[in-house]
Structures are given as structure tokens and as C-alpha cells.
Design a protein around this motif. Sequence first.
Motif, PDB file in Angstrom:
ATOM      1  N   ARG A 150      45.548  57.836  39.451  1.00 55.40           N
ATOM      2  CA  ARG A 150      45.260  57.708  38.014  1.00 55.40           C
ATOM      3  C   ARG A 150      46.532  57.297  37.276  1.00 55.40           C
ATOM      4  NH1 ARG A 150      41.211  60.217  34.701  1.00 55.40           N
ATOM      5  NH2 ARG A 150      40.548  61.248  36.606  1.00 55.40           N
ATOM      6  N   ASP A 151      46.429  56.205  36.514  1.00 56.43           N
ATOM      7  CA  ASP A 151      47.561  55.780  35.693  1.00 56.43           C
ATOM      8  C   ASP A 151      47.100  55.582  34.258  1.00 56.43           C
ATOM      9  OD1 ASP A 151      46.855  52.969  35.034  1.00 56.43           O
ATOM     10  OD2 ASP A 151      47.201  52.552  37.151  1.00 56.43           O
ATOM     11  N   GLU A 152      48.051  55.370  33.384  1.00 55.58           N
ATOM     12  CA  GLU A 152      47.755  55.118  31.975  1.00 55.58           C
ATOM     13  C   GLU A 152      48.244  53.728  31.573  1.00 55.58           C
ATOM     14  OE1 GLU A 152      49.322  58.404  29.720  1.00 55.58           O
ATOM     15  OE2 GLU A 152      47.969  59.825  30.694  1.00 55.58           O
ATOM     16  N   GLY A 153      48.211  52.818  32.529  1.00 52.51           N
ATOM     17  CA  GLY A 153      48.654  51.449  32.291  1.00 52.51           C
ATOM     18  C   GLY A 153      47.635  50.651  31.489  1.00 52.51           C
ATOM     19  N   PRO A 154      47.809  49.336  31.435  1.00 47.82           N
ATOM     20  CA  PRO A 154      46.970  48.476  30.602  1.00 47.82           C
ATOM     21  C   PRO A 154      45.577  48.215  31.167  1.00 47.82           C
ATOM     22  CG  PRO A 154      48.546  47.156  31.810  1.00 47.82           C
ATOM     23  CD  PRO A 154      48.898  48.602  32.080  1.00 47.82           C
ATOM     24  N   GLY A 155      45.304  48.681  32.357  1.00 49.21           N
ATOM     25  CA  GLY A 155      44.010  48.419  32.981  1.00 49.21           C
ATOM     26  C   GLY A 155      43.999  47.096  33.722  1.00 49.21           C
ATOM     27  N   ILE A 156      42.933  46.858  34.431  1.00 47.38           N
ATOM     28  CA  ILE A 156      42.762  45.620  35.202  1.00 47.38           C
ATOM     29  C   ILE A 156      41.779  44.750  34.433  1.00 47.38           C
ATOM     30  CG2 ILE A 156      42.002  44.625  37.387  1.00 47.38           C
ATOM     31  CD1 ILE A 156      42.676  47.396  38.655  1.00 47.38           C
ATOM     32  N   ARG A 157      42.233  43.586  34.058  1.00 50.08           N
ATOM     33  CA  ARG A 157      41.429  42.698  33.207  1.00 50.08           C
ATOM     34  C   ARG A 157      40.120  42.287  33.874  1.00 50.08           C
ATOM     35  NH1 ARG A 157      44.786  37.909  31.180  1.00 50.08           N
ATOM     36  NH2 ARG A 157      46.320  39.480  31.651  1.00 50.08           N
ATOM     37  N   ASP A 158      40.180  41.889  35.139  1.00 49.42           N
ATOM     38  CA  ASP A 158      38.989  41.405  35.845  1.00 49.42           C
ATOM     39  C   ASP A 158      38.955  42.068  37.226  1.00 49.42           C
ATOM     40  OD1 ASP A 158      37.046  39.989  37.276  1.00 49.42           O
ATOM     41  OD2 ASP A 158      37.580  38.073  36.380  1.00 49.42           O
ATOM     42  N   VAL A 159      38.208  43.160  37.334  1.00 49.60           N
ATOM     43  CA  VAL A 159      38.166  43.931  38.580  1.00 49.60           C
ATOM     44  C   VAL A 159      37.625  43.099  39.729  1.00 49.60           C
ATOM     45  CG1 VAL A 159      37.158  45.941  39.739  1.00 49.60           C
ATOM     46  CG2 VAL A 159      37.987  46.142  37.399  1.00 49.60           C
ATOM     47  N   GLU A 160      36.575  42.331  39.480  1.00 50.62           N
ATOM     48  CA  GLU A 160      35.985  41.510  40.542  1.00 50.62           C
ATOM     49  C   GLU A 160      37.019  40.540  41.114  1.00 50.62           C
ATOM     50  OE1 GLU A 160      32.382  38.300  41.045  1.00 50.62           O
ATOM     51  OE2 GLU A 160      32.091  39.964  39.653  1.00 50.62           O
ATOM     52  N   GLN A 161      37.765  39.925  40.243  1.00 49.77           N
ATOM     53  CA  GLN A 161      38.811  39.005  40.691  1.00 49.77           C
ATOM     54  C   GLN A 161      39.914  39.768  41.420  1.00 49.77           C
ATOM     55  OE1 GLN A 161      41.196  37.068  37.646  1.00 49.77           O
ATOM     56  NE2 GLN A 161      41.205  35.168  38.847  1.00 49.77           N
ATOM     57  N   ALA A 162      40.292  40.927  40.910  1.00 51.80           N
ATOM     58  CA  ALA A 162      41.354  41.729  41.525  1.00 51.80           C
ATOM     59  C   ALA A 162      40.971  42.201  42.922  1.00 51.80           C
ATOM     60  CB  ALA A 162      41.694  42.921  40.643  1.00 51.80           C
ATOM     61  N   LEU A 163      39.675  42.323  43.192  1.00 53.32           N
ATOM     62  CA  LEU A 163      39.209  42.748  44.519  1.00 53.32           C
ATOM     63  C   LEU A 163      38.997  41.572  45.472  1.00 53.32           C
ATOM     64  CD1 LEU A 163      36.740  45.567  43.465  1.00 53.32           C
ATOM     65  CD2 LEU A 163      38.863  45.843  44.764  1.00 53.32           C
ATOM     66  N   THR A 164      39.350  40.373  45.037  1.00 53.68           N
ATOM     67  CA  THR A 164      39.223  39.179  45.866  1.00 53.68           C
ATOM     68  C   THR A 164      40.471  39.021  46.724  1.00 53.68           C
ATOM     69  OG1 THR A 164      37.913  38.099  44.150  1.00 53.68           O
ATOM     70  CG2 THR A 164      38.891  36.673  45.830  1.00 53.68           C
ATOM     71  N   ASP A 165      40.277  38.850  48.038  1.00 51.30           N
ATOM     72  CA  ASP A 165      41.419  38.634  48.925  1.00 51.30           C
ATOM     73  C   ASP A 165      42.232  37.440  48.467  1.00 51.30           C
ATOM     74  OD1 ASP A 165      40.819  40.747  50.570  1.00 51.30           O
ATOM     75  OD2 ASP A 165      39.877  39.540  52.130  1.00 51.30           O
ATOM     76  N   GLY A 166      43.541  37.612  48.451  1.00 49.85           N
ATOM     77  CA  GLY A 166      44.442  36.522  48.119  1.00 49.85           C
ATOM     78  C   GLY A 166      44.795  36.416  46.650  1.00 49.85           C
ATOM     79  N   TRP A 167      44.069  37.126  45.777  1.00 50.04           N
ATOM     80  CA  TRP A 167      44.385  37.065  44.351  1.00 50.04           C
ATOM     81  C   TRP A 167      45.408  38.126  44.019  1.00 50.04           C
ATOM     82  CZ3 TRP A 167      44.413  40.163  40.059  1.00 50.04           C
ATOM     83  CH2 TRP A 167      44.605  39.504  38.836  1.00 50.04           C
ATOM     84  N   SER A 168      46.418  37.775  43.246  1.00 49.84           N
ATOM     85  CA  SER A 168      47.438  38.722  42.827  1.00 49.84           C
ATOM     86  C   SER A 168      47.870  38.405  41.414  1.00 49.84           C
ATOM     87  CB  SER A 168      48.659  38.649  43.762  1.00 49.84           C
ATOM     88  OG  SER A 168      49.676  39.504  43.295  1.00 49.84           O
ATOM     89  N   SER A 169      48.044  39.460  40.613  1.00 45.97           N
ATOM     90  CA  SER A 169      48.564  39.250  39.262  1.00 45.97           C
ATOM     91  C   SER A 169      50.084  39.247  39.275  1.00 45.97           C
ATOM     92  CB  SER A 169      48.053  40.346  38.315  1.00 45.97           C
ATOM     93  OG  SER A 169      48.549  41.601  38.725  1.00 45.97           O
ATOM     94  N   GLY A 170      50.654  39.571  40.420  1.00 48.51           N
ATOM     95  CA  GLY A 170      52.111  39.612  40.555  1.00 48.51           C
ATOM     96  C   GLY A 170      52.569  38.676  41.646  1.00 48.51           C
TER      97      GLY A 170
END
Length: 139
Positions: free
Chosen positions: A84-104
Amino acid sequence: MKDYVTGDTTFESVPVATSKDVVQARQVVRILAQHSGLSLVHQTKLVTAASELARNMLVYGGGGVVRAAEVAGQGGVGVFVEFRDEGPGIRDVEQALTDGWSSGKGMGLGLSGAQRLVNEFDIQTGPEGTTVTIVKWNR
């Protein structure tokens, strides 16, 4: 997913603010996995997933808390872990769960890889933070 987490469940909590805390969280999860009787392969899968999720929580959420407990349910005995964190959240969970996609700058295998390594995976996210819960059952 949380039906087997009751008021009697005893959690081990690890605040995560540094890389050393990620190592501590991994250790707590490993001990619970051993105690619950997970095979070495399943211990390794759970600890790897926990490591990835704790690191993501630190890097993208600014840190947070890892809570873990041995649980019993329809799946038998297992280990429940919550990140559990208090960060900004994940904008697009579906995209974040896609292999090979990274916001960093990572390889993009953290969330999707962790999801594949456990029996149960849930993610709740919004501008107030993100909570990921996982369970690995001893089957």
C-alpha cells in the motif's frame, strides 16, 4: 480475495522507504512462505513477486507499507501480502499490466510478471495511492 483475512489474522508489517526496506520485506515474505509449507519453487515465485511489487511501490509510489500474513482459505494454507502506497496512482492499469510496458526505465515486467507468479492478484489504484494484494497458496 480478502475473505480469509479476518480480525484474528496476525500481520507482519514493514514500512518501505529505502532499498534496504525492500530487502526486509522480501525476508518477511520468505519466512512466511517457508512457515506455510510452500515448496522452494513457490517460495521463490512469491518472494520474486513481492520484491518486484515492493520495488515498484518505492520507485513509483514513494514508498509505503508491506503487510504479510499466513492465511487459510478454500485454497488451503498460503501467504497473503499487501503493498500500500500513497503515491499518484496508476493512470492506466490495463496498460501497466501489459508485458513490456513501463512508465520508467524498467523492462516492464514488474506488475505483469508478479501477477503471473502468484495465485491471486488484485490492484486498486487512484490519486490517493495504490494497493496491490497477492496470495500464493500451498497447493
